[in-house]
Scaffold this active site. Structure first.
Site, PDB file in Angstrom:
ATOM      1  N   HIS A 250     -43.198 -32.618   1.373  1.00  0.00           N
ATOM      2  CA  HIS A 250     -42.616 -33.487   0.353  1.00  0.00           C
ATOM      3  C   HIS A 250     -43.021 -34.941   0.569  1.00  0.00           C
ATOM      4  O   HIS A 250     -43.145 -35.710  -0.391  1.00  0.00           O
ATOM      5  CB  HIS A 250     -41.095 -33.353   0.341  1.00  0.00           C
ATOM      6  CG  HIS A 250     -40.523 -33.380  -1.046  1.00  0.00           C
ATOM      7  ND1 HIS A 250     -40.823 -32.441  -2.014  1.00  0.00           N
ATOM      8  CD2 HIS A 250     -39.684 -34.267  -1.646  1.00  0.00           C
ATOM      9  CE1 HIS A 250     -40.194 -32.733  -3.137  1.00  0.00           C
ATOM     10  NE2 HIS A 250     -39.501 -33.848  -2.940  1.00  0.00           N
TER      11      HIS A 250
ATOM     12  N   ARG B 268     -46.259 -35.296  -1.012  1.00  0.00           N
ATOM     13  CA  ARG B 268     -46.060 -35.347  -2.468  1.00  0.00           C
ATOM     14  C   ARG B 268     -45.626 -36.760  -2.876  1.00  0.00           C
ATOM     15  O   ARG B 268     -46.103 -37.302  -3.882  1.00  0.00           O
ATOM     16  CB  ARG B 268     -45.006 -34.316  -2.868  1.00  0.00           C
ATOM     17  CG  ARG B 268     -44.566 -34.336  -4.338  1.00  0.00           C
ATOM     18  CD  ARG B 268     -43.639 -33.150  -4.575  1.00  0.00           C
ATOM     19  NE  ARG B 268     -42.785 -33.288  -5.741  1.00  0.00           N
ATOM     20  CZ  ARG B 268     -43.137 -32.923  -6.975  1.00  0.00           C
ATOM     21  NH1 ARG B 268     -44.341 -32.449  -7.201  1.00  0.00           N
ATOM     22  NH2 ARG B 268     -42.289 -33.041  -7.977  1.00  0.00           N
TER      23      ARG B 268
ATOM     24  N   LYS C 280     -40.454 -25.626 -10.999  1.00  0.00           N
ATOM     25  CA  LYS C 280     -39.045 -25.262 -10.980  1.00  0.00           C
ATOM     26  C   LYS C 280     -38.632 -24.670 -12.326  1.00  0.00           C
ATOM     27  O   LYS C 280     -39.074 -25.125 -13.379  1.00  0.00           O
ATOM     28  CB  LYS C 280     -38.184 -26.496 -10.682  1.00  0.00           C
ATOM     29  CG  LYS C 280     -38.252 -26.965  -9.233  1.00  0.00           C
ATOM     30  CD  LYS C 280     -37.280 -28.101  -8.987  1.00  0.00           C
ATOM     31  CE  LYS C 280     -37.237 -28.494  -7.522  1.00  0.00           C
ATOM     32  NZ  LYS C 280     -36.285 -29.600  -7.265  1.00  0.00           N
TER      33      LYS C 280
ATOM     34  N   HIS D 162     -41.433 -33.359 -13.290  1.00  0.00           N
ATOM     35  CA  HIS D 162     -40.044 -33.811 -13.364  1.00  0.00           C
ATOM     36  C   HIS D 162     -39.498 -33.615 -14.779  1.00  0.00           C
ATOM     37  O   HIS D 162     -40.117 -34.067 -15.747  1.00  0.00           O
ATOM     38  CB  HIS D 162     -39.930 -35.293 -12.999  1.00  0.00           C
ATOM     39  CG  HIS D 162     -40.160 -35.581 -11.551  1.00  0.00           C
ATOM     40  ND1 HIS D 162     -40.502 -36.833 -11.076  1.00  0.00           N
ATOM     41  CD2 HIS D 162     -40.080 -34.774 -10.459  1.00  0.00           C
ATOM     42  CE1 HIS D 162     -40.637 -36.785  -9.764  1.00  0.00           C
ATOM     43  NE2 HIS D 162     -40.379 -35.545  -9.364  1.00  0.00           N
TER      44      HIS D 162
ATOM     45  N   TYR E  70     -40.057 -43.968  -7.867  1.00  0.00           N
ATOM     46  CA  TYR E  70     -41.301 -44.474  -7.277  1.00  0.00           C
ATOM     47  C   TYR E  70     -41.589 -45.911  -7.661  1.00  0.00           C
ATOM     48  O   TYR E  70     -42.318 -46.615  -6.960  1.00  0.00           O
ATOM     49  CB  TYR E  70     -42.472 -43.569  -7.657  1.00  0.00           C
ATOM     50  CG  TYR E  70     -42.312 -42.191  -7.072  1.00  0.00           C
ATOM     51  CD1 TYR E  70     -42.497 -41.979  -5.702  1.00  0.00           C
ATOM     52  CD2 TYR E  70     -41.923 -41.102  -7.857  1.00  0.00           C
ATOM     53  CE1 TYR E  70     -42.305 -40.723  -5.148  1.00  0.00           C
ATOM     54  CE2 TYR E  70     -41.746 -39.844  -7.299  1.00  0.00           C
ATOM     55  CZ  TYR E  70     -41.940 -39.670  -5.951  1.00  0.00           C
ATOM     56  OH  TYR E  70     -41.739 -38.426  -5.395  1.00  0.00           O
TER      57      TYR E  70
ATOM     58  N   ARG F  15     -45.324 -29.272  -4.870  1.00  0.00           N
ATOM     59  CA  ARG F  15     -44.199 -28.952  -4.007  1.00  0.00           C
ATOM     60  C   ARG F  15     -44.645 -27.865  -3.023  1.00  0.00           C
ATOM     61  O   ARG F  15     -45.580 -27.115  -3.303  1.00  0.00           O
ATOM     62  CB  ARG F  15     -43.004 -28.458  -4.824  1.00  0.00           C
ATOM     63  CG  ARG F  15     -42.456 -29.457  -5.835  1.00  0.00           C
ATOM     64  CD  ARG F  15     -41.286 -28.846  -6.591  1.00  0.00           C
ATOM     65  NE  ARG F  15     -40.681 -29.780  -7.538  1.00  0.00           N
ATOM     66  CZ  ARG F  15     -40.991 -29.865  -8.826  1.00  0.00           C
ATOM     67  NH1 ARG F  15     -41.909 -29.046  -9.322  1.00  0.00           N
ATOM     68  NH2 ARG F  15     -40.396 -30.743  -9.627  1.00  0.00           N
TER      69      ARG F  15
END
Length: 295
Positions: A235, A238, A167, A261, A270, A143
């Site tokens: 992004h 990414r 995150k 994730h 995806y 990210r």
């Protein structure tokens, strides 16, 4: 902002390790709701229901995000004993369809990398830094915030992996390609030592390169590479990392780990991108594609 909503934000930071950007988003949504209906710790269910009209002009995804923030707050308020009821049922619940991410083709990524490599050949520090940034975005799927805030100590020596703080303060290991390691080493040889900074990509103020500047650098590079700058961002690179790995046969669980994730449902987007690509390929290349349906 009421004391109750501030306490909720404090809890997100302390107990869930919410990132600064996440906290800012929650703050905006909660403050906006309080401006519309008043103190959320005591507002009536009927008043909460009026938010549906208040948000009627917003996109379904935005309404869903705002409603999610309030549901979490109301659950917290009940747990803390500030409310006896949970008025979340009065919030709108729009059906949202997760949009497919923009993805660059292999050819577009090659153009971007070739341009970055060409510019780095002169040994100019900013150009070498640019190459290292692009290689890390596409080669490791980082990210924007994760990349610009990498500490200098994170640069791999012999190991092909690097530890990234994602995150919520969650650490994960991501691969660093040979190309990226080479670019990083070139950058380290040119990286300015003053002002002193603990970051791999320092700013002139001694902090780290900003996300905004990273966006600008990529878009400027895209223009020079002959690509549409509106389709280029950290992004998007990414997304390209994830989609191209999946095309190459990567396992979805492995991809989830690499991307950081929390929920595999986020990674599964995806598979839809890959499916859409395959449908497009069949429609464009299959021998029957050129025949009319009525033939």
């Amino acid at each position: 902002m009421s004391a109750a909503t501030q306490a909720f934000l404090d809890m997100l930071a302390a107990e869930r390790g919410a990132a600064v950007n996440t906290l800012a988003a929650y703050r905006r949504d909660l403050e906006g709701a309080e401006d519309a209906v008043g103190d959320l710790s005591s507002v009536s269910r009927a008043k909460v229901a009026t938010l549906a009209h208040e948000w009627s002009a917003l996109a379904p995804s935005t309404v869903a995000r705002k409603a999610s923030a309030l549901r979490q707050f109301f659950g917290f308020a009940v747990d803390e004993g500030w409310r006896r009821d949970d008025p979340s049922g009065a919030l709108p619940n729009p059906r949202t369809r997760r949009p497919l991410p923009k993805v660059l083709s292999h050819e577009e990524v090659e153009k971007l990398l070739e341009r970055a490599e060409l510019e780095a050949e002169g040994g100019k520090p900013t150009a070498v830094r640019q190459l290292a940034l692009v290689e890390m975005l596409y080669g490791s799927g980082l990210r924007a915030t994760e990349l610009v805030s990498l500490p200098l100590s994170a640069v791999p020596r012999d190991a092909p992996l690097i530890t990234v703080m994602g995150k919520g303060g969650q650490a994960r290991m991501v691969p660093v390609s040979d190309r990226a390691r080479e670019a990083l080493q070139k950058w380290l040889n040119l990286r300015p030592q003053e002002p002193a900074s603990r970051f791999l990509f320092p700013s002139r103020a001694g902090k780290h390169l900003s996300r905004v500047r990273l966006y600008q650098l990529l878009k400027e590079l895209a223009v020079r590479a002959g690509l549409d700058p509106t389709g280029i961002s950290p992004h998007v690179l990414r997304h390209a990392f994830a989609t191209h790995l999946l095309e190459g046969g990567a396992d979805l669980r492995v991809l989830q780990t690499l991307l950081g994730h929390a929920d595999i449902a986020t990674t599964q987007i995806y598979t839809h991108v890959d499916a859409a690509r395959l449908v497009s390929l069949v429609n464009a290349r299959h021998p029957l594609a050129t025949r009319r349906a009525s033939d």
